[in-house]
Design a protein around this motif. Structure first.
Motif, PDB file in Angstrom:
ATOM      1  N   VAL A  75      -7.388  -0.787  -0.532  1.00  0.00           N
ATOM      2  CA  VAL A  75      -6.193  -0.289  -0.819  1.00  0.00           C
ATOM      3  C   VAL A  75      -5.855   1.335  -0.320  1.00  0.00           C
ATOM      4  O   VAL A  75      -5.753   2.276  -0.880  1.00  0.00           O
ATOM      5  CB  VAL A  75      -6.082   0.041  -2.430  1.00  0.00           C
ATOM      6  N   ASN A  76      -5.613   1.127   0.809  1.00  0.00           N
ATOM      7  CA  ASN A  76      -5.430   2.278   1.788  1.00  0.00           C
ATOM      8  C   ASN A  76      -4.465   1.962   2.878  1.00  0.00           C
ATOM      9  O   ASN A  76      -4.697   0.989   3.913  1.00  0.00           O
ATOM     10  CB  ASN A  76      -6.587   2.916   2.382  1.00  0.00           C
TER      11      ASN A  76
ATOM     12  N   ILE B 100       0.835   3.178  -3.257  1.00  0.00           N
ATOM     13  CA  ILE B 100      -0.155   3.876  -3.641  1.00  0.00           C
ATOM     14  C   ILE B 100      -0.159   5.283  -2.885  1.00  0.00           C
ATOM     15  O   ILE B 100      -0.275   6.397  -3.457  1.00  0.00           O
ATOM     16  CB  ILE B 100      -1.530   3.205  -3.044  1.00  0.00           C
TER      17      ILE B 100
ATOM     18  N   THR C 284       0.834  -1.269   0.021  1.00  0.00           N
ATOM     19  CA  THR C 284      -0.103  -0.012   0.046  1.00  0.00           C
ATOM     20  C   THR C 284       0.936   1.020  -0.085  1.00  0.00           C
ATOM     21  O   THR C 284       0.279   2.158  -0.279  1.00  0.00           O
ATOM     22  CB  THR C 284      -1.103   0.051   1.215  1.00  0.00           C
TER      23      THR C 284
ATOM     24  N   HIS D 120      -8.051  -5.897  -8.885  1.00  0.00           N
ATOM     25  CA  HIS D 120      -8.434  -4.714  -8.134  1.00  0.00           C
ATOM     26  C   HIS D 120      -7.374  -3.891  -7.989  1.00  0.00           C
ATOM     27  O   HIS D 120      -7.397  -2.692  -8.040  1.00  0.00           O
ATOM     28  CB  HIS D 120      -9.501  -5.062  -6.906  1.00  0.00           C
TER      29      HIS D 120
ATOM     30  N   ARG E 227      -6.072  -2.113 -10.790  1.00  0.00           N
ATOM     31  CA  ARG E 227      -6.789  -0.792 -11.071  1.00  0.00           C
ATOM     32  C   ARG E 227      -6.398   0.180 -10.067  1.00  0.00           C
ATOM     33  O   ARG E 227      -6.193   1.339 -10.876  1.00  0.00           O
ATOM     34  CB  ARG E 227      -8.150  -1.342 -10.990  1.00  0.00           C
ATOM     35  N   LYS E 228      -6.222  -0.047  -8.945  1.00  0.00           N
ATOM     36  CA  LYS E 228      -5.718   0.944  -7.823  1.00  0.00           C
ATOM     37  C   LYS E 228      -4.283   1.581  -8.296  1.00  0.00           C
ATOM     38  O   LYS E 228      -4.104   2.779  -7.977  1.00  0.00           O
ATOM     39  CB  LYS E 228      -6.034   0.575  -6.632  1.00  0.00           C
TER      40      LYS E 228
END
Length: 199
Positions: free
Chosen positions: A105-106, A25, A22, A187, A190-191
């Motif tokens: 996704v955090n 991100i 993560t 998923h 995509r993030k």
């Protein structure tokens, strides 16, 4: 010490795995991370997690050598069975954390979920109180934690010396944890392609 040591190991694996994935991100480096793996989310995840798998496996194996080799803890099965168990614990814990990180996704939320799950394992995985004597709703939760399956293998193999077949379902359960994230990597990809960090 044996069961609690492995649970600490599983907790550390989950925390580092969730953070490693993560943080890409959070830092808006996920596109470069994915690009460096040729656009394959599988390769990106494997490239990041395999070195960690090796380090954590060696740590777990060292812990077992101390327990069984130097401290004289009971070992009523061939050593390879417990070595395999600690490898599966590491891989299953990584799979659990990767599943959480693919769903949430955090960094803050994924780390919180992994920390909460890892800490709860000390109470509800059967290490300190029998799962059979817990309230049914609490006892069910114990079966979604990788540490529970390692503990069952430890009891069956190292303590009771039962044949390997008795622990086969627990090894299979940890394999399920390891392959579960494969259904959610789309998923995560995509993030990663559109990183949005929400503090």
């Amino acid at each position: 010490s044996n069961s609690f040591g492995s649970t600490v190991l599983a907790l550390m694996v989950m925390i580092l795995t969730a953070y490693s994935v993560t943080v890409e991100i959070k830092n808006h480096t996920s596109q470069q991370w994915l690009q460096s793996a040729g656009g394959s989310m599988w390769m990106a995840v494997l490239g990041k997690l395999l070195p960690q798998t090796l380090i954590f496996f060696l740590s777990g194996w060292t812990m077992q050598l101390i327990f069984y080799g130097f401290a004289g803890y009971p070992l009523n099965c061939p050593m390879w069975q417990m070595v395999l168990a600690v490898l599966m614990l590491v891989v299953a814990s990584q799979g659990f954390a990767l599943t959480v990180s693919s769903l949430i996704v955090n960094p803050r939320m994924a780390l919180s979920m992994c920390c909460l799950s890892g800490i709860l394992a000390f109470s509800i995985a059967g290490l300190s109180f029998p799962v059979e004597q817990m309230y049914s709703g609490v006892g069910i939760v114990s079966w979604i934690l990788p540490s529970r399956y390692y503990f069952m293998i430890y009891c069956n193999q190292a303590l009771n010396g039962l044949p390997f077949a008795y622990s086969a379902p627990w090894y299979a359960a940890m394999i399920v944890f390891a392959i579960l994230p494969s259904a959610l990597l789309w998923h995560l990809k995509r993030k990663c392609l559109n990183p949005v960090y929400v503090p």
